[in-house]
Enzyme design. Structure first.
Site, short mmCIF file in Angstrom:
data_model
loop_
_atom_site.label_atom_id
_atom_site.label_comp_id
_atom_site.label_asym_id
_atom_site.label_seq_id
_atom_site.Cartn_x
_atom_site.Cartn_y
_atom_site.Cartn_z
N HIS A 169 0.84 -1.19 0.00
CA HIS A 169 0.00 0.00 0.00
C HIS A 169 0.88 1.25 0.00
O HIS A 169 1.95 1.26 0.60
CB HIS A 169 -0.94 0.00 1.20
CG HIS A 169 -1.95 -1.10 1.15
ND1 HIS A 169 -2.63 -1.54 2.27
CD2 HIS A 169 -2.38 -1.88 0.13
CE1 HIS A 169 -3.46 -2.52 1.93
NE2 HIS A 169 -3.31 -2.73 0.63
N ILE A 211 1.04 5.88 -0.88
CA ILE A 211 0.53 7.19 -1.29
C ILE A 211 1.62 7.83 -2.13
O ILE A 211 2.79 7.82 -1.75
CB ILE A 211 0.22 8.09 -0.08
CG1 ILE A 211 -0.86 7.48 0.80
CG2 ILE A 211 -0.19 9.49 -0.54
CD1 ILE A 211 -0.96 8.12 2.18
N HIS A 234 -9.58 -3.52 -6.83
CA HIS A 234 -8.96 -4.59 -7.63
C HIS A 234 -8.86 -5.92 -6.88
O HIS A 234 -8.23 -6.85 -7.36
CB HIS A 234 -7.61 -4.16 -8.22
CG HIS A 234 -6.58 -3.70 -7.21
ND1 HIS A 234 -5.76 -2.61 -7.45
CD2 HIS A 234 -6.21 -4.18 -6.00
CE1 HIS A 234 -4.94 -2.44 -6.43
NE2 HIS A 234 -5.19 -3.39 -5.55
N ASN A 235 -9.51 -6.01 -5.72
CA ASN A 235 -9.70 -7.28 -5.01
C ASN A 235 -11.15 -7.31 -4.56
O ASN A 235 -11.48 -6.80 -3.49
CB ASN A 235 -8.82 -7.38 -3.76
CG ASN A 235 -7.43 -7.90 -4.04
OD1 ASN A 235 -7.08 -8.16 -5.18
ND2 ASN A 235 -6.63 -8.05 -3.01
N MET A 256 7.30 1.14 -6.71
CA MET A 256 7.58 2.45 -6.12
C MET A 256 8.67 3.23 -6.85
O MET A 256 8.95 4.38 -6.50
CB MET A 256 7.92 2.31 -4.64
CG MET A 256 9.17 1.50 -4.35
SD MET A 256 9.37 1.14 -2.59
CE MET A 256 9.83 2.73 -1.93
N HIS A 291 -4.08 -5.27 -12.51
CA HIS A 291 -4.21 -4.30 -11.42
C HIS A 291 -2.89 -3.65 -11.07
O HIS A 291 -2.83 -2.79 -10.19
CB HIS A 291 -4.80 -4.97 -10.18
CG HIS A 291 -3.82 -5.74 -9.33
ND1 HIS A 291 -2.94 -6.66 -9.85
CD2 HIS A 291 -3.59 -5.71 -7.98
CE1 HIS A 291 -2.21 -7.18 -8.87
NE2 HIS A 291 -2.58 -6.61 -7.73
N GLY A 292 -1.82 -4.05 -11.74
CA GLY A 292 -0.51 -3.49 -11.45
C GLY A 292 0.56 -4.21 -12.24
O GLY A 292 0.28 -4.84 -13.27
N ALA A 293 1.79 -4.14 -11.73
CA ALA A 293 2.89 -4.82 -12.40
C ALA A 293 2.91 -6.31 -12.05
O ALA A 293 3.21 -7.15 -12.89
CB ALA A 293 4.22 -4.17 -12.01
N LYS A 327 5.25 4.93 2.10
CA LYS A 327 5.00 3.51 2.36
C LYS A 327 4.70 3.29 3.84
O LYS A 327 5.18 4.04 4.70
CB LYS A 327 6.23 2.68 1.98
CG LYS A 327 6.40 2.44 0.50
CD LYS A 327 5.46 1.35 0.04
CE LYS A 327 5.73 0.96 -1.40
NZ LYS A 327 4.79 -0.07 -1.85
#
Length: 402
Positions: free
Chosen positions: A167, A169, A275-276, A310, A331-333, A401
């Site tokens: 997770h 920001i 995404h979950n 990141m 949903h991402g890498a 983080k």
């Protein structure tokens, strides 16, 4: 160039949008494809990798049933992003104060808002609509309260908090050097409690009914059964909680950075996507439950967010409504290696090198989130040009983080 591989070793086929898939992840997909409740086919996105029971980066269509472990324990985990009326030249030369301001406003890791200070506040008022719904759920399943200390205080105090793990920001710049705020979080400790509780209940039910499973974590609840209805109520609650958690965090972030930047406004509606999660949808002419475990909805024209690691780029995308993927995309890498393997292979010096130019933590505790532990986001995007179009390319300059 999209790559679409088809495996016909289960009761239904598995369609995979990549050639970069580990054997363990493929076996999990084939396990799911054996289940009698799965309809049509299983779809795996280009960021696919092994998870618990079900593969991360998979889309599972089920008829009249839901697999709690496929939804997972971070129910409603997802992304939120909004563009500001600022450009790169409006940012200060040193970004450390911006990161510190965000970290002071949004609790990260195991931290949470002080319960005594938020009583009677706007924070508590925003939480109030969820309270009656949660009381009904816990009234039927008091075991949930035993899974988390100070249950009532914790879920309220964790609204508007980030958590840990992957997770984050971020403050980002897009292709036109415009500033964005982007964040990634879910339903925090309460969602984890609900997920673990109902996963265990599904396992016990499968054992009681002598259901043969290729993996014990693929136990399901059948639609119409008491546990199905209770789980559906709980999962909808957790998904709503996750949406509110991200909205509250975004508000806290914007207020935290205002004193350090020229006056600004938000431009356009924030993108807030899970995404979950699991949802009722119609595909292949059937009313189905679609579980996206590490995948986002990509209906025709729908905006979504696909973050990198990141130190890498992220993307705002527009869905193409590809029916073969059940209108979904990555949903991402996607992780290339486990957290323990990342800690074994990399050190903080590697982390500093791979996150050069980003104002972020560079200590040993976040080495497992190093970009090298993830797949190449650009390769992932190349594999799904039939699923989404890129609207904006974002690159972080600040990353917080847990």
């Amino acid at each position: 160039m999209p790559i679409q591989q088809r495996y016909n070793k289960g009761r239904v086929p598995v369609m995979v949008w990549t050639d970069d898939i580990e054997p363990a992840a493929l076996q999990q997909l084939l396990n799911v494809a054996q289940l009698p409740i799965v309809h049509g086919h299983v779809a795996a996105m280009p960021d696919v990798h092994a998870g618990i029971g079900a593969t991360v980066g998979s889309v599972i269509p089920t008829r009249a049933a839901i697999i709690p472990a496929a939804v997972g324990v971070d129910i409603g985990c997802g992304m939120n992003a909004v563009r500001l009326s600022l450009s790169a030249e409006h940012l200060p030369d040193g970004l450390a104060r911006l990161r510190s301001a965000i970290e002071a406003a949004v609790p990260v890791g195991f931290e949470q808002h002080p319960y005594d200070k938020i009583q009677g506040s706007a924070h508590a008022r925003l939480a109030r609509p969820l309270t009656d719904r949660l009381d009904r759920i816990v009234g039927k399943h008091p075991g949930l309260m035993k899974m988390q200390r100070q249950f009532v205080r914790t879920w309220v105090s964790q609204l508007g908090t980030l958590g840990g793990g992957n997770h984050f920001i971020e403050l980002c710049l897009d292709e036109a050097s415009r500033v964005w705020v982007m964040l990634h979080s879910g339903s925090r400790g309460i969602g984890n409690c609900m997920g673990r509780y109902f996963i265990a209940a599904a396992r016990k039910l499968a054992e009681k009914e002598h259901t043969r499973l290729p993996d014990k974590d693929l136990a399901w609840f059948a639609d119409g059964s008491p546990l199905f209805d209770d789980y559906w109520e709980a999962v909808e609650w957790a998904q709503d909680y996750a949406l509110l958690n991200r909205r509250m965090m975004l508000d806290l972030i914007l207020e935290a950075i205002r004193p350090h930047l020229p006056p600004f406004r938000t431009e356009g509606e924030a993108i807030n996507c899970h995404h979950n999660y699991v949802a009722r949808e119609t595909h292949l002419g059937e009313a189905l439950f679609i579980t996206r475990k590490g995948a986002i909805s990509a209906r025709d024209g729908e905006l979504g967010i696909i973050p990198g690691s990141m130190g890498a780029k992220s993307y705002v995308v527009r869905g193409k409504g590809n029916s073969a993927s059940f209108c979904s995309c990555s949903h991402g890498a996607g992780r290339r290696m486990s957290r323990s393997e990342a800690k074994r292979r990399f050190n903080r010096h590697d982390l500093a090198q791979q996150t050069e130019g980003v104002e972020c933590r560079k200590d040993k505790a976040v080495v497992d989130e190093i970009p090298g532990a993830y797949k190449d986001i650009d390769r992932v995007m190349e594999r799904q040009t039939d699923l989404v179009d890129v609207v904006h390319t974002l690159k972080q300059v600040v990353c917080v983080k847990g």
